[in-house]
Motif scaffolding. Structure first.
Motif, PDB file in Angstrom:
ATOM      1  N   ALA A  18     -14.243   5.475  -4.641  1.00 56.36           N
ATOM      2  CA  ALA A  18     -14.287   4.084  -5.085  1.00 56.36           C
ATOM      3  C   ALA A  18     -13.179   3.808  -6.095  1.00 56.36           C
ATOM      4  CB  ALA A  18     -15.652   3.768  -5.693  1.00 56.36           C
ATOM      5  N   VAL A  19     -12.983   4.769  -7.013  1.00 55.65           N
ATOM      6  CA  VAL A  19     -11.925   4.587  -8.015  1.00 55.65           C
ATOM      7  C   VAL A  19     -10.563   4.566  -7.349  1.00 55.65           C
ATOM      8  CG1 VAL A  19     -10.815   5.621 -10.022  1.00 55.65           C
ATOM      9  CG2 VAL A  19     -13.325   5.590  -9.847  1.00 55.65           C
ATOM     10  N   SER A  20     -10.361   5.444  -6.414  1.00 53.22           N
ATOM     11  CA  SER A  20      -9.074   5.497  -5.700  1.00 53.22           C
ATOM     12  C   SER A  20      -8.808   4.180  -4.962  1.00 53.22           C
ATOM     13  CB  SER A  20      -9.069   6.661  -4.709  1.00 53.22           C
ATOM     14  OG  SER A  20      -9.275   7.888  -5.365  1.00 53.22           O
ATOM     15  N   MET A  21      -9.816   3.682  -4.290  1.00 54.72           N
ATOM     16  CA  MET A  21      -9.662   2.415  -3.577  1.00 54.72           C
ATOM     17  C   MET A  21      -9.255   1.294  -4.522  1.00 54.72           C
ATOM     18  SD  MET A  21     -12.898   2.193  -0.982  1.00 54.72           S
ATOM     19  CE  MET A  21     -13.220   3.450   0.250  1.00 54.72           C
ATOM     20  N   LEU A  22      -9.949   1.227  -5.659  1.00 54.41           N
ATOM     21  CA  LEU A  22      -9.693   0.115  -6.574  1.00 54.41           C
ATOM     22  C   LEU A  22      -8.315   0.228  -7.223  1.00 54.41           C
ATOM     23  CD1 LEU A  22     -13.175  -0.387  -8.286  1.00 54.41           C
ATOM     24  CD2 LEU A  22     -12.132  -1.706  -6.455  1.00 54.41           C
ATOM     25  N   ARG A  23      -7.935   1.447  -7.606  1.00 52.63           N
ATOM     26  CA  ARG A  23      -6.602   1.599  -8.208  1.00 52.63           C
ATOM     27  C   ARG A  23      -5.540   1.156  -7.212  1.00 52.63           C
ATOM     28  NH1 ARG A  23      -6.747   3.985 -13.055  1.00 52.63           N
ATOM     29  NH2 ARG A  23      -8.457   5.435 -13.574  1.00 52.63           N
ATOM     30  N   SER A  24      -5.706   1.554  -5.980  1.00 53.19           N
ATOM     31  CA  SER A  24      -4.741   1.160  -4.953  1.00 53.19           C
ATOM     32  C   SER A  24      -4.752  -0.346  -4.754  1.00 53.19           C
ATOM     33  CB  SER A  24      -5.078   1.873  -3.648  1.00 53.19           C
ATOM     34  OG  SER A  24      -4.239   1.430  -2.608  1.00 53.19           O
ATOM     35  N   LEU A  25      -5.961  -0.917  -4.733  1.00 50.51           N
ATOM     36  CA  LEU A  25      -6.084  -2.368  -4.522  1.00 50.51           C
ATOM     37  C   LEU A  25      -5.432  -3.143  -5.659  1.00 50.51           C
ATOM     38  CD1 LEU A  25      -7.368  -4.816  -3.011  1.00 50.51           C
ATOM     39  CD2 LEU A  25      -9.392  -4.474  -4.444  1.00 50.51           C
ATOM     40  N   PHE A  26      -5.746  -2.760  -6.908  1.00 52.51           N
ATOM     41  CA  PHE A  26      -5.252  -3.518  -8.055  1.00 52.51           C
ATOM     42  C   PHE A  26      -3.748  -3.332  -8.261  1.00 52.51           C
ATOM     43  CE2 PHE A  26      -9.755  -3.110 -10.021  1.00 52.51           C
ATOM     44  CZ  PHE A  26     -10.179  -4.215  -9.305  1.00 52.51           C
ATOM     45  N   GLN A  27      -3.217  -2.145  -7.937  1.00 54.51           N
ATOM     46  CA  GLN A  27      -1.802  -1.877  -8.201  1.00 54.51           C
ATOM     47  C   GLN A  27      -0.888  -2.343  -7.063  1.00 54.51           C
ATOM     48  OE1 GLN A  27      -1.506   2.327  -9.014  1.00 54.51           O
ATOM     49  NE2 GLN A  27      -2.804   2.230 -10.854  1.00 54.51           N
ATOM     50  N   ASP A  28      -1.352  -2.238  -5.840  1.00 54.40           N
ATOM     51  CA  ASP A  28      -0.460  -2.464  -4.698  1.00 54.40           C
ATOM     52  C   ASP A  28      -0.680  -3.792  -3.980  1.00 54.40           C
ATOM     53  OD1 ASP A  28       0.412   0.093  -5.245  1.00 54.40           O
ATOM     54  OD2 ASP A  28      -0.949   1.017  -3.775  1.00 54.40           O
ATOM     55  N   THR A  29      -1.764  -4.542  -4.356  1.00 50.81           N
ATOM     56  CA  THR A  29      -2.078  -5.769  -3.602  1.00 50.81           C
ATOM     57  C   THR A  29      -2.120  -6.968  -4.533  1.00 50.81           C
ATOM     58  OG1 THR A  29      -3.447  -4.452  -2.106  1.00 50.81           O
ATOM     59  CG2 THR A  29      -3.716  -6.849  -2.025  1.00 50.81           C
ATOM     60  N   HIS A  30      -1.365  -8.011  -4.143  1.00 47.29           N
ATOM     61  CA  HIS A  30      -1.470  -9.284  -4.848  1.00 47.29           C
ATOM     62  C   HIS A  30      -2.479 -10.138  -4.072  1.00 47.29           C
ATOM     63  CE1 HIS A  30      -0.157 -13.431  -6.047  1.00 47.29           C
ATOM     64  NE2 HIS A  30      -0.304 -12.832  -7.233  1.00 47.29           N
ATOM     65  N   VAL A  31      -3.725 -10.135  -4.578  1.00 49.11           N
ATOM     66  CA  VAL A  31      -4.834 -10.691  -3.803  1.00 49.11           C
ATOM     67  C   VAL A  31      -4.616 -12.152  -3.464  1.00 49.11           C
ATOM     68  CG1 VAL A  31      -7.299 -11.183  -3.828  1.00 49.11           C
ATOM     69  CG2 VAL A  31      -6.448  -9.022  -4.763  1.00 49.11           C
ATOM     70  N   GLN A  32      -4.114 -12.925  -4.410  1.00 48.66           N
ATOM     71  CA  GLN A  32      -3.999 -14.359  -4.164  1.00 48.66           C
ATOM     72  C   GLN A  32      -2.909 -14.728  -3.162  1.00 48.66           C
ATOM     73  OE1 GLN A  32      -6.176 -16.716  -5.077  1.00 48.66           O
ATOM     74  NE2 GLN A  32      -7.338 -14.909  -5.764  1.00 48.66           N
ATOM     75  N   SER A  33      -2.091 -13.742  -2.761  1.00 53.80           N
ATOM     76  CA  SER A  33      -1.101 -14.009  -1.707  1.00 53.80           C
ATOM     77  C   SER A  33      -1.683 -13.771  -0.319  1.00 53.80           C
ATOM     78  CB  SER A  33       0.124 -13.123  -1.907  1.00 53.80           C
ATOM     79  OG  SER A  33      -0.214 -11.753  -1.734  1.00 53.80           O
ATOM     80  N   PHE A  64     -11.005  -1.971 -15.004  1.00 54.36           N
ATOM     81  CA  PHE A  64     -11.659  -2.657 -13.882  1.00 54.36           C
ATOM     82  C   PHE A  64     -11.700  -4.166 -14.125  1.00 54.36           C
ATOM     83  CE2 PHE A  64     -15.577  -4.414 -12.011  1.00 54.36           C
ATOM     84  CZ  PHE A  64     -15.283  -4.225 -10.666  1.00 54.36           C
ATOM     85  N   VAL A  65     -12.022  -4.560 -15.360  1.00 52.20           N
ATOM     86  CA  VAL A  65     -12.067  -5.990 -15.695  1.00 52.20           C
ATOM     87  C   VAL A  65     -10.686  -6.605 -15.532  1.00 52.20           C
ATOM     88  CG1 VAL A  65     -12.571  -7.664 -17.516  1.00 52.20           C
ATOM     89  CG2 VAL A  65     -13.997  -5.606 -17.272  1.00 52.20           C
ATOM     90  N   PHE A  66      -9.667  -5.897 -16.009  1.00 53.28           N
ATOM     91  CA  PHE A  66      -8.309  -6.434 -15.909  1.00 53.28           C
ATOM     92  C   PHE A  66      -7.901  -6.582 -14.433  1.00 53.28           C
ATOM     93  CE2 PHE A  66      -3.649  -5.731 -15.781  1.00 53.28           C
ATOM     94  CZ  PHE A  66      -3.251  -6.878 -16.472  1.00 53.28           C
ATOM     95  N   GLY A  67      -8.221  -5.579 -13.632  1.00 50.63           N
ATOM     96  CA  GLY A  67      -7.891  -5.648 -12.216  1.00 50.63           C
ATOM     97  C   GLY A  67      -8.579  -6.820 -11.529  1.00 50.63           C
ATOM     98  N   PHE A  68      -9.849  -7.047 -11.875  1.00 54.37           N
ATOM     99  CA  PHE A  68     -10.565  -8.176 -11.284  1.00 54.37           C
ATOM    100  C   PHE A  68      -9.951  -9.503 -11.714  1.00 54.37           C
ATOM    101  CE2 PHE A  68     -13.841 -11.411 -12.185  1.00 54.37           C
ATOM    102  CZ  PHE A  68     -14.093 -11.801 -10.883  1.00 54.37           C
ATOM    103  N   VAL A  69      -9.600  -9.604 -13.001  1.00 56.25           N
ATOM    104  CA  VAL A  69      -8.994 -10.845 -13.506  1.00 56.25           C
ATOM    105  C   VAL A  69      -7.731 -11.169 -12.731  1.00 56.25           C
ATOM    106  CG1 VAL A  69      -7.813 -11.867 -15.492  1.00 56.25           C
ATOM    107  CG2 VAL A  69     -10.020 -10.711 -15.804  1.00 56.25           C
ATOM    108  N   GLN A  70      -6.881 -10.140 -12.511  1.00 61.02           N
ATOM    109  CA  GLN A  70      -5.657 -10.364 -11.744  1.00 61.02           C
ATOM    110  C   GLN A  70      -5.952 -10.792 -10.306  1.00 61.02           C
ATOM    111  OE1 GLN A  70      -3.576  -6.541 -12.389  1.00 61.02           O
ATOM    112  NE2 GLN A  70      -1.951  -7.734 -13.380  1.00 61.02           N
ATOM    113  N   SER A  71      -6.998 -10.211  -9.733  1.00 62.94           N
ATOM    114  CA  SER A  71      -7.331 -10.530  -8.342  1.00 62.94           C
ATOM    115  C   SER A  71      -7.857 -11.952  -8.199  1.00 62.94           C
ATOM    116  CB  SER A  71      -8.391  -9.551  -7.814  1.00 62.94           C
ATOM    117  OG  SER A  71      -7.922  -8.228  -7.881  1.00 62.94           O
ATOM    118  N   MET A  72      -8.605 -12.414  -9.184  1.00 61.27           N
ATOM    119  CA  MET A  72      -9.241 -13.729  -9.094  1.00 61.27           C
ATOM    120  C   MET A  72      -8.321 -14.857  -9.524  1.00 61.27           C
ATOM    121  SD  MET A  72     -12.574 -15.117 -11.161  1.00 61.27           S
ATOM    122  CE  MET A  72     -13.042 -16.855 -11.038  1.00 61.27           C
ATOM    123  N   ASP A  73      -7.362 -14.561 -10.359  1.00 61.37           N
ATOM    124  CA  ASP A  73      -6.522 -15.587 -10.985  1.00 61.37           C
ATOM    125  C   ASP A  73      -5.869 -16.484  -9.935  1.00 61.37           C
ATOM    126  OD1 ASP A  73      -5.252 -17.070 -12.858  1.00 61.37           O
ATOM    127  OD2 ASP A  73      -3.681 -15.592 -13.286  1.00 61.37           O
ATOM    128  N   GLY A  74      -6.207 -17.792  -9.987  1.00 60.51           N
ATOM    129  CA  GLY A  74      -5.618 -18.749  -9.065  1.00 60.51           C
ATOM    130  C   GLY A  74      -6.452 -19.042  -7.838  1.00 60.51           C
TER     131      GLY A  74
END
Length: 929
Positions: A18-33, A64-74
């Protein structure tokens, strides 16, 4: 990504994945794009992991909170926002580490506050504005760490001109304050109070005002939770000092409009806690009392009393939950009582009414009224009952007496019941003593108030045992001819006994009292009157009057419906033995002959009409109570209902028969009984020479109703017989009116209060199954019998809910137009009432019949019946809102016809005519309607 989503749901996911998935998601993916569906997949992944791998996610700490904030922003899509708010809510409420990113989490969610989303029409996703508001509110109000950011935002949003934004802000503030502490509010208290005060003082919206008052209560409650120490400031005292400073002086200006918002604000603060109540009440109550004593105008005094009443109610709600039981208002008890009794002694009715409300409020709180105060209050109430004719005062006396008697029954037993009894039985003035009709009317009015008051105070078994015998004594005096009681007064006494039965029979003690005392004495009086009624008309007791017997039925029915099972069974046995076996042994003080034969065919009408009392006894009992000798009893009832020539007798027998059938268990025995009765009734109805056709129809109608209510299969044969009788030249009009009884609620039998078997939506079901039969019968009927079919149709349609009417009426429109031309005014009124809801949204079928409809409505504007004229004008008024191209051709004709109702002799007709003609006149004008 869908593959990864499915993995997050798996219970076999290796530790650390789960940690590996999230690190990859938060670092390599711009969710709002990403596309909308892919963003939803990301949010669902996070939700799945929060459910199954919460410990691993919390191990990430604030990352984790910071990663979620980046993912949700916008994020803008409402479907994804619901998911994002759910994630944020989990972070806050499940103990995730916010670290230094609390402000970032607040910013990324609060940018949507207040929510102004409006879903598109026919939105398949079902996301409403309310859903988003509540989801976001749960986030914003979830942690005190948001206080320094949220409270300034709320103050800012309260400056908005948008009402929904104000309400959302105030409700969010209220939600926050349940988790905040006083230290979180300290620097924002002044701004919050200023904003709340402004909204309550200046708003024209009750919703905004209510939200503001709720927020003030929550704010005060939050400050009340502060734990005081010797060196800490009392934040509650300081805050309430400001509130009192800004509001208290307005209470000294009862003629200005700010007195009410000020009072509401102070009461909202007062209701927050016991301590807040002490602080506010100690300042406000003495000031209001002083204001009352210094004012001379009754209007000012009444306003002050109304404000006092509000504070008394508020203090009640806060003081009752405290452990010490010390009432906040105890210190002001003497001054409050003095004000109330002073107002009661005034001659102003408005002041008296308001003072009684305050008195009731004081009486609801333990310790505020001493026994001497209650005795003094009862003296005032007695005086008002005997001397005041104002209807508002009379109603208020009843309400106040009922309220106080619940807590102080002994005082009412010793002070009010004897006084009212003495007045009820006081000798009326005779003509030689200078009595005038107005004096006689006044005495009847006083008696009526006394009787109503006796019923109102009978809230406790101890009072019932004293008050009910007084009412029974009135009935006995009326029967013997002493006391000069009129039939109307006797009926009023029965209504009061029924009220006692309705309000006080929840206790077994009162139920037994009615079973042992009230019902037997009523039966005794009724039977004695029935025997006396066989003599000359001049010697008849008023208790043989149909109105009095009907009122007695209400008393017995209400009492029997609430009896305990053992008493109910005993009463059923007694009642059946009385009417079948002439067993009068259980009746008190009776001088009845041994063979009274109440159900004897061909007996006197005064005896046979008492069958209504049998109906009250056996048809109001719970269905679990077995009625003894029921087969023999029903044979006697059937015979009486067919052969009696007295309308009340055969009608009550038919109702009793139907009430018993309705509760009989299903099976062969019941089916055989119904078939036997149907055969007997049909034989009478099918014989034109029979002298009992009306009686047979009455039994058929009530039996059909009893079976229809419970969806019995054999009800169809009976209702088909009714449809066939609509074409009968003699009975047709009665049958048409009978459909009203078939579809309406019955007051004394076959209703849920009497434990009847009543299925839901039986009216709609009956209409659906039988409307086609009605139409076919109308088409084939002779011209002189068509009006009976129209009556039946109108009664059926008018009984349906408005929503059902809108769907069914287009198919019946041709018959309804025919009904408007029917000379029967009942048919006309029923049809007009059916048309009103349809005219608001006219179906195409009605537009096609516009010419015919207008012609018939215009003819009815000249009806001799005022209500018909009014309803036809309302229909015409509604038609002025039809599409202009449809009604413009009719404009001139309608305007000419509506000129006559403008000069109608009745003001109500003229008023409706003016509105209708004005809107028809504006048709086609440049400004429109």
């Amino acid at each position: 990504m869908l593959c990864v989503l499915s993995q997050t749901k798996s219970s076999l996911l290796p530790a650390g994945s789960a940690v590996s998935m999230l690190r990859s998601l938060f670092q390599d993916t711009h969710v709002q794009s990403l596309m909308l569906a892919e963003r939803a997949t990301v949010y669902n992944m996070l939700l799945n992991l929060m459910e199954s791998r919460e410990a691993e996610l919390k191990g990430l700490g604030a990352d984790f909170v910071f990663g979620f904030v980046q993912s949700m922003d916008g994020e803008r899509d409402p479907r994804n926002l619901v998911l994002a708010f759910q994630i944020a809510n989990n972070i806050i409420h499940r103990g995730y580490d916010l670290g230094k990113f609390a402000e970032e989490l607040f910013e990324v969610t609060s940018c949507y506050f207040p929510v102004d989303f409006s879903p598109p029409p026919n939105d398949p996703h079902g996301i409403t504005q309310e859903t988003l508001i509540l989801s976001l509110r749960a986030v914003l109000a979830g942690t005190p760490r948001f206080a320094e950011f949220l409270l300034p935002l709320i103050i800012e949003k309260l400056d908005s001109d948008i009402q929904s934004a104000k309400i959302d802000s105030l409700q969010t503030l209220t939600a926050c304050l349940s988790t905040y502490e006083h230290k979180d509010l300290a620097e924002f208290l002044s701004g919050l109070w200023t904003s709340i005060r402004r909204e309550v003082f200046q708003t024209a919206s009750e919703r905004v005002e209510g939200a503001g008052l709720a927020a003030l209560t929550a704010l005060t409650s939050c400050l009340s939770r502060a734990i005081l120490s010797s060196d800490s400031e009392d934040s509650l005292n300081a805050f309430l000092d400001v509130v009192l400073k800004d509001c208290q002086h307005h209470l000294c200006e009862p003629d200005l409009k700010l007195v009410w918002p000020s009072a509401k604000l102070l009461q909202a603060a007062c209701s927050a806690s016991y301590r807040a109540s002490h602080i506010v009440a100690a300042v406000v109550i003495p000031g209001l009392v002083e204001q009352y004593n210094s004012r001379t105008q009754c209007a000012h005094r009444r306003t002050i009393l109304e404000v006092l009443q509000g504070f008394i109610h508020t203090v009640k709600n806060t003081s009752q939950s405290e452990d010490d039981g010390q009432n906040v208002l105890l210190a002001q008890r003497d001054s409050l009582c003095a004000v109330v009794f002073s107002a009661l002694a005034e001659n102003n009715s408005d002041l008296q009414v308001t003072s009684m409300r305050v008195l009731s409020a004081l009486g609801q709180q333990n310790g505020l009224l001493l026994e001497s105060d209650v005795e003094r209050a009862v003296d005032h109430l007695n005086r008002l009952i005997l001397e005041e004719d104002d209807s508002k005062v009379s109603v208020s006396v009843i309400v106040c007496a009922e309220s106080l008697s619940r807590l102080h029954p002994t005082v009412f037993i010793t002070k009010m019941v004897p006084t009212l009894k003495q007045e009820i039985f006081s000798e009326p003035m005779v003509q030689g003593d200078g009595c005038t009709p107005s004096n006689e009317s006044s005495q009847h009015a006083v008696r009526q108030r006394c009787v109503s008051a006796l019923a109102a105070v009978s809230t406790q078994p101890s009072v019932v045992r004293e008050s009910a015998p007084v009412l029974l004594e009135v009935l006995k005096s009326a029967h013997t001819g002493s006391g000069g009681f009129s039939v109307d007064e006797v009926v009023a006494v029965c209504f009061s006994l029924q009220r006692i039965a309705d309000q006080a029979l929840d206790s077994e003690e009162t139920g037994r009292f009615f079973h042992d005392i009230i019902i037997p004495r009523l039966l005794t009086l009724a039977l004695q009157a029935a025997l006396q009624g066989e003599g000359s008309p001049g010697n008849r007791s008023p208790l043989v009057e149909e109105a009095v017997l009907s009122a007695m039925v209400g008393v017995i029915s209400s009492a029997c419906a609430k009896l305990q099972p053992e008493l109910a069974g005993k009463l059923a046995s007694r009642a059946v033995s009385l009417f079948l076996e002439d067993d009068v042994s259980f009746l008190p003080d009776n001088s009845l002959p041994p063979h009274i034969q109440l159900l004897k065919q061909g007996g006197s009408w005064s005896r046979s009409q008492t069958v209504c009392l049998l109906m009250a006894c056996v048809c109001s009992l719970p269905r679990s109570v077995e009625v003894p000798q029921v087969e023999r009893l029903m044979e006697q009832l059937e015979e009486l209902s067919i052969t009696s020539g007295h309308v009340p007798s055969y009608t009550s027998a038919a109702k009793c028969y139907a009430g018993l059938v309705n509760k009989r268990p299903a099976g062969d025995s019941l089916n055989a009984l119904i078939q036997r009765s149907t055969k007997r009734v049909s034989s009478e109805l099918d014989s034109p020479a029979s002298p009992h056709r009306t009686q047979a129809f009455t039994l058929l109608l009530w039996l059909a109703k009893g079976l229809l209510l419970r969806y019995h299969p054999l009800s169809t044969a009976l209702t088909d017989k009714l449809f066939a009788l609509l074409g009968d030249p003699e009975l047709g009009p009665m049958v048409g009116d009978g459909f009203s009884l078939l579809m309406s609620d019955s007051a004394d039998v076959l209703n849920r209060g009497c434990h009847a078997d009543v299925r839901i939506m039986y009216r709609q079901r009956f209409f659906t199954e039988n409307s086609a039969k009605l139409l076919q019968g109308f088409d084939s009927a002779a011209p002189d019998t068509k009006s009976s079919y129209l009556k039946a149709l109108c009664h059926l349609v008018s009984s349906l809910p408005k929503e059902v009417q809108l769907t069914e009426l287009p198919a019946l429109l041709s018959l309804l137009l025919e009904a408007l031309s029917c000379p029967d005014q009942v048919v006309q009124l029923s049809t007009l009432s059916c048309l009103v809801p349809v005219l608001t949204e006219p179906p195409p079928a009605l537009i096609q019949q516009l010419e015919a409809l207008v012609s018939r409505l215009l003819a009815l504007t000249c009806s001799p019946t005022m209500t018909v004229r009014i309803e036809s004008l309302r229909c015409l008024h509604a038609m002025s809102r039809f599409p202009e191209h449809e009604v413009i051709p009719l404009r001139a004709r309608v305007l000419r016809a509506l000129a006559k109702p403008l000069d109608d002799r009745k003001r109500l007709v003229r008023s409706v005519a003016v509105q209708a003609r004005a809107d028809w006149f504006l048709l086609g004008s440049p400004g429109g309607r």
